[in-house]
Design a protein around this motif. Structure first.
Motif, mmCIF file in Angstrom:
data_model
loop_
_atom_site.group_PDB
_atom_site.id
_atom_site.type_symbol
_atom_site.label_atom_id
_atom_site.label_comp_id
_atom_site.label_asym_id
_atom_site.label_seq_id
_atom_site.Cartn_x
_atom_site.Cartn_y
_atom_site.Cartn_z
ATOM 1 N N GLN A 382 22.400 37.071 38.392
ATOM 2 C CA GLN A 382 23.457 36.128 38.745
ATOM 3 C C GLN A 382 22.938 34.703 38.570
ATOM 4 O OE1 GLN A 382 25.460 36.808 42.472
ATOM 5 N NE2 GLN A 382 25.317 39.025 42.296
ATOM 6 N N TYR A 383 23.751 33.860 37.954
ATOM 7 C CA TYR A 383 23.356 32.474 37.732
ATOM 8 C C TYR A 383 24.601 31.595 37.753
ATOM 9 C CZ TYR A 383 24.894 33.567 32.978
ATOM 10 O OH TYR A 383 25.634 33.954 31.894
ATOM 11 N N LEU A 384 24.388 30.304 37.941
ATOM 12 C CA LEU A 384 25.479 29.337 37.983
ATOM 13 C C LEU A 384 25.573 28.594 36.657
ATOM 14 C CD1 LEU A 384 24.712 27.829 41.514
ATOM 15 C CD2 LEU A 384 26.279 29.712 40.962
ATOM 16 N N GLU A 385 26.761 28.145 36.313
ATOM 17 C CA GLU A 385 26.931 27.375 35.086
ATOM 18 C C GLU A 385 26.097 26.098 35.135
ATOM 19 O OE1 GLU A 385 28.535 27.864 32.203
ATOM 20 O OE2 GLU A 385 29.006 29.917 32.804
ATOM 21 N N LYS A 386 26.054 25.480 36.310
ATOM 22 C CA LYS A 386 25.182 24.326 36.529
ATOM 23 C C LYS A 386 24.104 24.771 37.505
ATOM 24 C CE LYS A 386 23.884 20.058 36.050
ATOM 25 N NZ LYS A 386 23.315 19.596 34.757
ATOM 26 N N THR A 387 22.872 24.842 37.019
ATOM 27 C CA THR A 387 21.780 25.426 37.789
ATOM 28 C C THR A 387 21.550 24.694 39.112
ATOM 29 O OG1 THR A 387 20.706 26.181 35.771
ATOM 30 C CG2 THR A 387 19.339 26.031 37.735
ATOM 31 N N LEU A 388 21.346 25.486 40.161
ATOM 32 C CA LEU A 388 21.066 24.950 41.491
ATOM 33 C C LEU A 388 19.703 24.266 41.505
ATOM 34 C CD1 LEU A 388 21.671 24.835 44.608
ATOM 35 C CD2 LEU A 388 20.416 27.019 44.751
ATOM 36 N N LYS A 389 19.658 23.051 42.079
ATOM 37 C CA LYS A 389 18.397 22.325 42.283
ATOM 38 C C LYS A 389 18.203 22.098 43.782
ATOM 39 C CE LYS A 389 18.507 19.603 37.971
ATOM 40 N NZ LYS A 389 19.930 19.714 37.579
ATOM 41 N N LEU A 390 17.023 22.490 44.264
ATOM 42 C CA LEU A 390 16.666 22.276 45.666
ATOM 43 C C LEU A 390 15.369 21.498 45.728
ATOM 44 C CD1 LEU A 390 17.209 25.879 47.125
ATOM 45 C CD2 LEU A 390 18.716 23.909 47.443
ATOM 46 N N PHE A 433 17.153 29.281 40.030
ATOM 47 C CA PHE A 433 17.238 27.953 40.645
ATOM 48 C C PHE A 433 15.973 27.153 40.325
ATOM 49 C CE2 PHE A 433 15.206 30.724 43.689
ATOM 50 C CZ PHE A 433 14.242 29.961 44.322
ATOM 51 N N ILE A 434 16.060 25.856 40.576
ATOM 52 C CA ILE A 434 14.948 24.934 40.333
ATOM 53 C C ILE A 434 14.533 24.302 41.657
ATOM 54 C CG2 ILE A 434 14.268 22.756 39.235
ATOM 55 C CD1 ILE A 434 16.122 23.460 36.914
ATOM 56 N N LEU A 435 13.234 24.348 41.928
ATOM 57 C CA LEU A 435 12.677 23.719 43.125
ATOM 58 C C LEU A 435 11.865 22.502 42.660
ATOM 59 C CD1 LEU A 435 12.653 24.429 46.197
ATOM 60 C CD2 LEU A 435 10.369 25.385 45.831
ATOM 61 N N TYR A 436 12.244 21.310 43.154
ATOM 62 C CA TYR A 436 11.589 20.101 42.654
ATOM 63 C C TYR A 436 11.058 19.236 43.798
ATOM 64 C CZ TYR A 436 15.820 17.367 43.814
ATOM 65 O OH TYR A 436 16.860 16.745 44.461
ATOM 66 N N ARG A 437 10.316 18.180 43.400
ATOM 67 C CA ARG A 437 9.736 17.227 44.351
ATOM 68 C C ARG A 437 8.669 17.906 45.217
ATOM 69 N NH1 ARG A 437 11.739 11.994 46.351
ATOM 70 N NH2 ARG A 437 10.971 11.642 48.469
ATOM 71 N N TYR A 438 7.673 18.506 44.544
ATOM 72 C CA TYR A 438 6.572 19.190 45.230
ATOM 73 C C TYR A 438 5.618 18.181 45.885
ATOM 74 C CZ TYR A 438 7.282 24.040 43.724
ATOM 75 O OH TYR A 438 7.759 25.306 43.559
ATOM 76 N N PRO A 439 4.923 18.593 46.944
ATOM 77 C CA PRO A 439 3.920 17.706 47.568
ATOM 78 C C PRO A 439 2.776 17.416 46.594
ATOM 79 C CG PRO A 439 4.495 19.513 49.041
ATOM 80 C CD PRO A 439 5.107 19.844 47.716
#
Length: 485
Positions: A382-390, A433-439
């Motif tokens: 399952q995926y979204l047309e506009k990828t989720l960014k957290l 999904f994409i996870l960004y802004r890592y320490p």
């Protein structure tokens, strides 16, 4: 007192034989006579057959047989039209076709009838042989077909027909009424791997065990030792075809975004990146190693003015780990690009790339996905047309709310990644999904800090379900000018 001499031993034996012959019943004598007559007639028939030419034994002998080696040594181009088994459908009914495939199953029904299932790549079709003078099929031809060994390569000429009932054992819902059958390459009678065993799912093993039946499991060592046979299983055929489609779509999408494909060295003088062990070797007496990454060469290309580059190539890492998350050798899909203003420019490329691959596989690889799913069941992606960014902070907060404590500036371990993947699926309905802004503390020293908080970085990782498999580091220009990895 009698004066006659007593009988000798020889005379006694002769007398006994005469008495035995005299006591034979007339019924036994008739039975022996009939046996002798049958034996004489059989001898006469055999003599007559030996005197007849070979083609008189079977008027359709030319319609079947083993093809001599010299006939397949590129003697000539016949101009014959070959049909792919996968193209056989109801529209071909009534048409004569020529096909080639491997004998997957052979089922004799009687002396005058047999079924042969041929396989070509992932497609199978049922061929029917019925002894008939009108069809040019003899009982000898049926016997020849039933004597073929599994996985032999066979050519069949015949007429496509529609079965009365749907076929469960083949992919194609048509049959071939065989007119000619020739064996091109006969397999040995007993193969080291039975394809039916190698293609079974875990559910089939469990069902058989519950019924008290023991099925053969084909272990990994056996599969690798006889890889050429193992590759014939439907699942392996599907896996390699999907892999090809992923690579093609990767190239196609990036080329459409003005990326340039490059090829970088794989035998280099030193380690190409830290954090992973390296395979070392000698090259003409000099120390060398296998490339862990094309990273350095991608950076050189960007600095050289290429703006956007990509590569599909082998990656070697001497990982001292035995898990599905670590590989010593794999094919890497690498891309590098300049950033004009914001690293989300790369996020957008990654977003579009993966969504286009997912769509392509869903729309064009249904057969392959279904084949893999039968042996190794999986949930549809399952995926979204506009990828989720957290943000990393948002991911940590989700884990905390679910009862998993993570250090605010610490990295995610394997269990945390798995749990976060499940939580995202439950809340947002997506596996991707994409996870960004890592320490900054969990990223390499050259990663660029965020403008508003230097404790965090301009970086992201891509997740599919619970696996982190791609990422970006926006780097400090003074250390790596223009580098995005």
């Amino acid at each position: 007192m009698s004066s006659e001499p007593p009988p000798t031993a020889a005379a006694a034996d002769e007398l006994a034989a005469d008495l035995s012959a005299a006591t034979l019943s007339k019924k036994q004598q008739k039975k022996d006579a009939r046996k002798a007559e049958k034996a004489e007639k059989a001898a006469q028939r055999q003599q007559q057959q030996q005197q007849l030419p070979a083609d008189a034994e079977d008027p359709f002998a030319a319609n079947y047989g083993d093809v001599p080696v010299e006939e397949i040594q590129s003697k000539a181009i016949s101009g014959r039209s070959w049909t792919k088994i996968g193209d056989l459908d109801a529209d071909a009914a009534g048409r004569s076709v020529l096909i080639r495939g491997a004998t997957q199953a052979i089922r004799p029904v009687s002396k005058k009838m047999a079924f042969v299932v041929l396989r070509q790549s992932m497609s199978t079709v049922q061929c029917v042989l019925v002894a008939s003078a009108d069809a040019g099929v003899s009982t000898q031809m049926v016997r020849f077909a039933t004597a073929l060994s599994k996985e032999s390569i066979v050519d069949v000429e015949g007429v496509v027909s529609l079965p009365k009932e749907p076929l469960k054992a083949t992919t194609q819902q048509v049959e071939i009424q065989v007119r000619k059958i020739y064996c091109i390459n006969r397999a040995i009678p007993t193969l080291p791997i039975n394809l039916e065993d190698a293609a079974r799912s875990e559910a089939e093993f469990e069902k058989a065990e519950q019924a008290g039946e023991k099925l053969v499991r084909v272990g990994q060592d056996t599969r690798l030792n006889y890889r050429a046979i193992d590759l014939r299983t439907p699942t392996n055929q599907a896996i390699f075809r999907i892999q090809c489609q992923v690579e093609n779509k990767f190239r196609e999408f990036l080329l459409s975004k003005d990326f340039v494909g490059i090829h970088t060295p794989k035998l280099i003088s030193g380690s190409s990146e830290g954090g992973a062990a390296v395979f070392k070797l000698l090259y003409n007496g000099q120390p060398a190693c296998l490339a862990q990454s094309p990273q350095l060469y991608k950076q050189m290309a960007i600095c050289g003015g290429y703006e956007r580059v990509f590569e599909v190539g082998p990656v070697f890492r001497a990982e001292n780990s035995n898990t599905h998350r670590h590989l010593c050798e794999f094919v890497g899909l690498d891309a590098e690009m300049e950033i004009k203003e914001h690293y989300f420019e790369v996020c957008d490329i990654i977003d579009g790339l993966f969504v286009s691959i997912f769509k392509h596989l869903t729309e064009n690889c249904k057969k392959e996905l279904e084949t893999i799913n039968r042996q190794y069941p999986f949930e549809p992606l399952q995926y979204l047309e506009k990828t989720l960014k957290l943000t990393y902070e948002e991911g940590i907060q989700m884990l905390k709310e679910a009862g998993t404590e993570i250090e605010p500036m610490g990295d995610l371990n394997t269990e945390a990644e798995k749990k976060l993947g499940r939580l995202v699926k439950e809340k947002y309905g997506t596996d991707f999904f994409i996870l960004y802004r890592y320490p900054l503390a969990v990223r390499p020293f050259y990663t660029m800090p965020c403008y508003d908080n230097p404790a965090y970085t301009n970086s992201f990782d891509v997740f599919i379900r619970d696996i982190r498999f791609a990422g970006l580091l926006c780097c400090i220009p003074a250390l790596n000018p223009g580098e995005v990895s």
